[in-house]
Design a protein around this motif. Structure first.
Motif, mmCIF file in Angstrom:
data_model
loop_
_atom_site.group_PDB
_atom_site.id
_atom_site.type_symbol
_atom_site.label_atom_id
_atom_site.label_comp_id
_atom_site.label_asym_id
_atom_site.label_seq_id
_atom_site.Cartn_x
_atom_site.Cartn_y
_atom_site.Cartn_z
ATOM 1 N N ARG A 753 0.973 -0.988 -0.210
ATOM 2 C CA ARG A 753 -0.176 0.009 0.193
ATOM 3 C C ARG A 753 1.166 1.075 -0.080
ATOM 4 N NH1 ARG A 753 -5.417 1.487 2.350
ATOM 5 N NH2 ARG A 753 -5.342 4.079 1.540
ATOM 6 N N CYS A 754 2.364 0.752 0.877
ATOM 7 C CA CYS A 754 2.923 2.337 0.775
ATOM 8 C C CYS A 754 3.348 2.838 -0.625
ATOM 9 C CB CYS A 754 2.999 2.596 2.239
ATOM 10 S SG CYS A 754 2.719 2.011 3.636
ATOM 11 N N ALA A 755 4.048 1.047 -0.871
ATOM 12 C CA ALA A 755 4.517 1.671 -2.280
ATOM 13 C C ALA A 755 3.888 1.986 -3.081
ATOM 14 C CB ALA A 755 5.775 0.098 -2.496
ATOM 15 N N ARG A 756 2.843 1.464 -3.650
ATOM 16 C CA ARG A 756 1.451 1.914 -4.650
ATOM 17 C C ARG A 756 1.496 3.938 -3.952
ATOM 18 N NH1 ARG A 756 -1.393 -2.680 -3.593
ATOM 19 N NH2 ARG A 756 -2.693 -1.223 -1.789
ATOM 20 N N ALA A 759 4.905 6.009 -5.493
ATOM 21 C CA ALA A 759 4.603 5.388 -6.576
ATOM 22 C C ALA A 759 5.837 5.671 -7.279
ATOM 23 C CB ALA A 759 3.830 6.010 -7.197
ATOM 24 N N ASP A 760 6.247 6.633 -8.244
ATOM 25 C CA ASP A 760 7.758 7.352 -8.927
ATOM 26 C C ASP A 760 8.108 8.465 -7.984
ATOM 27 O OD1 ASP A 760 7.116 5.382 -10.347
ATOM 28 O OD2 ASP A 760 6.319 6.758 -12.020
ATOM 29 N N ASN A 761 7.417 8.740 -7.228
ATOM 30 C CA ASN A 761 8.226 9.440 -5.848
ATOM 31 C C ASN A 761 9.457 9.219 -5.113
ATOM 32 O OD1 ASN A 761 7.615 11.957 -7.545
ATOM 33 N ND2 ASN A 761 5.183 11.497 -6.564
ATOM 34 N N ALA A 762 9.349 8.328 -4.495
ATOM 35 C CA ALA A 762 10.014 7.530 -3.897
ATOM 36 C C ALA A 762 11.701 7.945 -4.162
ATOM 37 C CB ALA A 762 9.979 6.024 -3.601
ATOM 38 N N SER A 763 11.957 7.998 -2.741
ATOM 39 C CA SER A 763 14.016 8.596 -2.509
ATOM 40 C C SER A 763 14.899 7.549 -2.691
ATOM 41 C CB SER A 763 14.200 9.391 -1.614
ATOM 42 O OG SER A 763 13.986 8.100 -0.595
ATOM 43 N N PRO A 764 15.706 6.978 -3.480
ATOM 44 C CA PRO A 764 16.500 6.070 -3.088
ATOM 45 C C PRO A 764 16.181 5.881 -1.619
ATOM 46 C CG PRO A 764 17.579 7.814 -4.728
ATOM 47 C CD PRO A 764 16.294 8.034 -4.182
#
Length: 933
Positions: A753-756, A759-764
């Motif tokens: 759920r957190c990964a969604r 999305a593409d804004n997750a930092s390295p």
């Protein structure tokens, strides 16, 4: 410092006669005797009671007992007229110690002498004294005295101590455990003493019971009887001073008719009337001398004499002595009780009081601060010249770090300013100074007064910004957010710069609260404000604080330019560092903080909004000692300012570190203290940090079900983050606890759920944490790609603890797949990192896994260091670098004696007998202690 004191006892008052009647306080007296005689007793005791309850007498008895037993006694009495002068009480207390102050380390000596006004004059542009360094200096001074003999600090009428002195004394008081130093503090009931919280041991003086009250009356020279005695007992209500004074009044002719009727007025009003009645019939010279003495309060006897006041041998004084208004103390005279001074002063006509203050002001031309206040007291109405004098007094107070004194001077200057606009400007300035006291109610009072005096949009916007600056650090997030955003909306068209300032504060409140409706409100208002080059930095701040992962790529691209523009301004570098930390650009954040601190050490101010970011950045970067230093500073300043939220933020960071270092009990205590200080619905950020600390503490002890429960509370029932920034770093720890308590499926739902959400804004960094979490939760045959992905990016080396955790997880997985040789390299790297950080639970786990992988692990040195508490390890490391106990104490806000005590207890655990052995031992602990077998 403009300080005035009289003879040897002028600052402390006369000691009570040992034979003087003193009834009904046996238990309280025994408690104080234990405090001054027993090393195991409380180092600090607050003696609380109403006027006349016997606080000063008890304090005097304790002083005599301490002196008779060989203790060094330092005394100071609060002075109402000097409560606005920063460090005036500390100056009175430390006046006999000038030689000992000279022996302090240079930084501490310079800071303390600067605060007391006894060192070289500092240029106007010099920053205010560092309150924490001054606190360390006071602590070092008391500790050094304690090395020679026990020390007693007897502080009377502390409700009139200036705020700066209280901050320094409370800082030292919290660190006196183990020192042969006792602090007894007498304060009036109902007066809050800044810096001394509800945890300070307190002895409350209750009214005397009927039996004790009757015994006290029996001891009076002319004890009342019959119905007069009954009325005295009823009127006094168990107050010893009231019993004595009412009994004395009741024995004169027709005194019964002069007694106040039962119950209509507070007791203090009764007493003031009784004292004032004694002025009737006194000679005019006596009345004038008494009024000058009442008006000057703490001014010394030489100034009193030159002001025309008769000396102690003059014929003006015997009538006042016979009336029971004054008493002799050596060559000086003092009022018998503060109420006498109050009665004398207020019984005089207003014109006579003003004339007394004018007389004193004329004699104080070389003491500009006291002169300004006497001039103000002499003013019957507005006066531009006196207002300007007070404004200059405020400037001098601010340079000494006396923000409360500056605000009071500016507030009085505003009252005397003839023009409304000038008055409003001074009130805005007063609010700016009052912000740094942490007293939100006072700031709001000043703001309301300013609004009543002006329609100037610029001043109105400025006062809103000042009130908001402090409000964001309080616990009232919902209320404060509405106030800030409403004010921003009102200013959006006419004052867009002020509106943006207000939004910057609202963004901080949004961070603390974690409320998503607040994000939408901030973004809506930001969209209405015009964009220009001058506002770019502040707009970026609002966006980064409100929603760091909403458009992370663009915000990260702005950091280099913002950092370059801020290079010459350390406070703006700190802001850039906070933004970088929010964006998970920890290397950028730490570099910005380092550069800022190299150029400018924050002095005298409150923790700014998101000040905890500094400590978190150092935690993430693996600089744990610096993180704990930042926590200690934020805690000390937050407590001194009465800002529970700031103290709670620091406590949670410290608790996480303590858990990582293996001190689960201390971690739990810190996290639970933080939760007790805040409302979890109002401050989701602190709540999440505290839950993460509690989860880490439970995992340290192997209580994985408990750990999972705490970490699961960081997310909603549906698996969404409770806080949009603080929750995500807990994902990997949640997964690790889930694996060990059978909650894989639930944890996997949260992670995905957190990964969604990201999305593409997750930092390295967050991608790496997601990879570790997925590797832990995956079926064994599918885990390796997730672990490898979590370690693939070289930038992840900037988060050494998190990387080492992943390396250990990968090594455990490899060994269980019988790929032992491949497991050894990540194991060795992980163990080295854990040892460098002092992460004891992780060292033990990595060592056990290393042995299982066939590595020969050398135990002696790492085990020895691991046996120490986190505090002891920090002290040992600093001692190994060659720092003295004093230097270590200054760095860690401890006394040299406390440092020495920690080293004394650490040496046997380390197997060393000399300080010179520590360097080799510590250096050995940082070297990888294993080789392939």
């Amino acid at each position: 410092m403009n300080e005035h004191t009289g003879g040897p006892d002028a600052a402390t008052g006369p000691e009570p006669d040992p034979g003087e009647p003193f009834v009904g306080r046996d238990a309280e007296l025994e408690r104080l005797f234990r405090a001054v005689e027993s090393a195991s007793a409380d180092p600090v005791v607050l003696l609380v009671g109403d006027v006349g309850m016997g606080k000063s007498t008890l304090l005097g008895r304790a002083v005599r007992r301490a002196g008779a037993s060989g203790a060094r006694v330092l005394r100071a009495e609060g002075s109402e007229s000097e409560s606005n002068l920063p460090f005036s009480a500390l100056h009175r207390l430390l006046r006999p110690l000038s030689a000992e102050v000279d022996e302090l380390p240079e930084r501490q000596r310079t800071a303390l002498q600067g605060a007391l006004g006894t060192g070289p004059a500092t240029p106007p542009h010099t920053g205010a004294p560092d309150p924490l360094l001054i606190g360390v200096a006071v602590l070092s001074l008391l500790s050094a005295l304690g090395d020679r003999q026990p020390v007693l600090l007897a502080l009377d009428d502390a409700q009139w101590f200036d705020r700066a002195s209280l901050d320094a004394l409370s800082f030292a008081a919290r660190r006196l455990e183990g020192e042969p130093v006792t602090m007894l503090i007498a304060v009036r009931d109902g007066d809050r003493l800044a810096g001394f919280d509800r945890h300070t041991p307190t002895l409350v003086l209750e009214p005397l019971d009927d039996a004790a009250a009757n015994r006290l009356l029996d001891r009076q020279p002319k004890s009342p009887t019959g119905h007069i005695r009954t009325r005295v007992l009823d009127q006094a209500g168990g107050n010893p001073l009231a019993l004595v004074e009412l009994a004395r009044a009741a024995t004169v002719r027709d005194a019964a008719r002069g007694l106040p009727s039962a119950g209509p007025l507070p007791l203090t009003d009764h007493l003031e009337r009784l004292f004032a009645a004694r002025l009737d019939g006194l000679p005019a010279t006596t009345t004038r001398a008494l009024l000058l003495l009442a008006a000057m309060d703490g001014v010394d006897s030489t100034i009193a004499a030159s002001a025309g006041q008769p000396n102690a041998e003059d014929d003006a004084w015997p009538p006042a002595e016979r009336a029971g208004l004054v008493r002799r103390t050596g060559r000086d005279l003092r009022f018998r009780h503060p109420l006498v001074r109050s009665a004398v002063y207020h019984a005089a006509p207003a014109g006579a009081r003003r004339e007394a203050h004018r007389t004193l002001a004329e004699l104080l031309r070389d003491e500009p601060d006291r002169r300004a206040w006497h001039l103000a007291a002499a003013c019957p109405g507005p006066d531009a010249a006196v207002s300007a004098e007070l404004e200059r007094t405020a400037d001098r107070a601010r340079r000494r770090g006396g923000h409360a004194a500056a605000a009071k001077a500016l507030q009085r200057a505003a009252e005397l300013a003839p023009r409304r606009e000038a008055s409003a400007r001074l009130l805005v300035d007063a609010a700016s100074a009052a912000v740094f006291t942490g007293d939100l109610a006072w700031v709001e009072e000043l703001a309301a007064a300013a609004r009543a005096r002006t329609d100037d949009p610029s001043l109105l916007a400025s006062i809103a910004v000042q009130a908001g600056r402090l409000a964001v650090l309080t616990l009232r997030h919902t209320t404060v957010f509405s106030r800030l955003t409403d004010a921003a909306e009102e200013s959006a068209v006419s004052r867009p710069a002020a509106a943006l300032d207000l939004l910057a504060g609202a963004a901080v409140v949004r961070f603390y609260s974690g409320d998503d409706t607040q994000r939408r409100r901030v973004q809506d208002l930001l969209g209405r404000l015009p964009e220009d080059a001058s506002s770019a930095g502040l707009r970026t701040w609002v966006r980064a604080v409100t929603d760091p992962f909403g458009d992370r790529g663009e915000l990260v691209s702005l950091l280099p330019r913002l950092a370059a523009e801020a290079e010459a301004r350390p406070e703006r570098l700190t802001t850039v560092g906070i933004m970088a930390w929010l964006l998970d650009e920890t290397p950028w954040a730490v570099r910005a903080f380092d550069r800022a601190f190299d150029r400018w050490e924050a002095r005298g101010g409150l923790p700014e909004g998101l000040g905890g970011a500094v400590a978190w950045a150092y935690v993430e970067r693996g600089r744990w000692d610096q993180a704990r230093d930042a926590c200690a500073r934020a805690t000390a300043v937050g407590r001194a300012a009465g800002l529970d939220h700031a103290a709670a933020c620091a406590a949670t960071v410290d608790a996480v570190l303590l858990a990582h270092q293996g001190d689960a009990t201390a971690a739990r205590d810190g996290a639970e203290e933080a939760l007790a200080l805040i409302d979890p619905l109002e401050s989701r950020s602190v709540t999440v940090y505290a839950r993460r600390a509690l989860g880490a503490a439970a995992a340290t002890e192997g209580a994985y079900e408990t750990a999972y429960g705490q970490l699961r509370a960081v997310f909603t029932a549906e698996g969404a983050p409770v806080h949009y920034h603080a929750s995500f770093p807990a994902l990997a720890d949640l997964a690790a606890a889930a694996v060990r308590c059978g909650r894989r499926e639930d944890a996997a739902g949260v992670v995905e759920r957190c990964a969604r959400t990201l999305a593409d804004n997750a930092s390295p960094r967050l991608r790496a944490l997601l990879g570790r979490a997925r590797g832990l939760l995956a079926d064994p045959e599918h885990a390796e790609p997730h672990f490898r992905a979590a370690l693939a990016d070289p930038v992840l080396e900037h988060w050494p603890f998190e990387r080492a955790q992943t390396l250990l997880d990968l090594a455990e997985w490899l060994r269980r797949r019988r790929r032992v040789a491949e497991a050894r390299a990540p194991l060795t790297e992980a163990l080295e990192t854990f040892r460098r950080l002092g992460a004891r639970p992780w060292i033990e786990r990595a060592r056990a896994e290393s042995r299982a992988a066939g590595l020969d692990v050398v135990d002696a040195v790492p085990d020895a260091l691991a046996e120490l508490s986190p505090q002891q390890r920090r002290i040992v490391r600093l001692a190994a670098q060659g720092l003295t106990n004093r230097e270590i104490g200054e760095k860690l806000f401890l006394s040299p004696r406390t440092v020495g005590s920690h080293l004394y207890r650490s040496f046997p655990k380390l197997g060393v007998t000399a300080r010179s052995q520590l360097r080799d031992l510590v250096d050995g602990a940082l070297v990888p202690a294993g080789h392939q077998g």
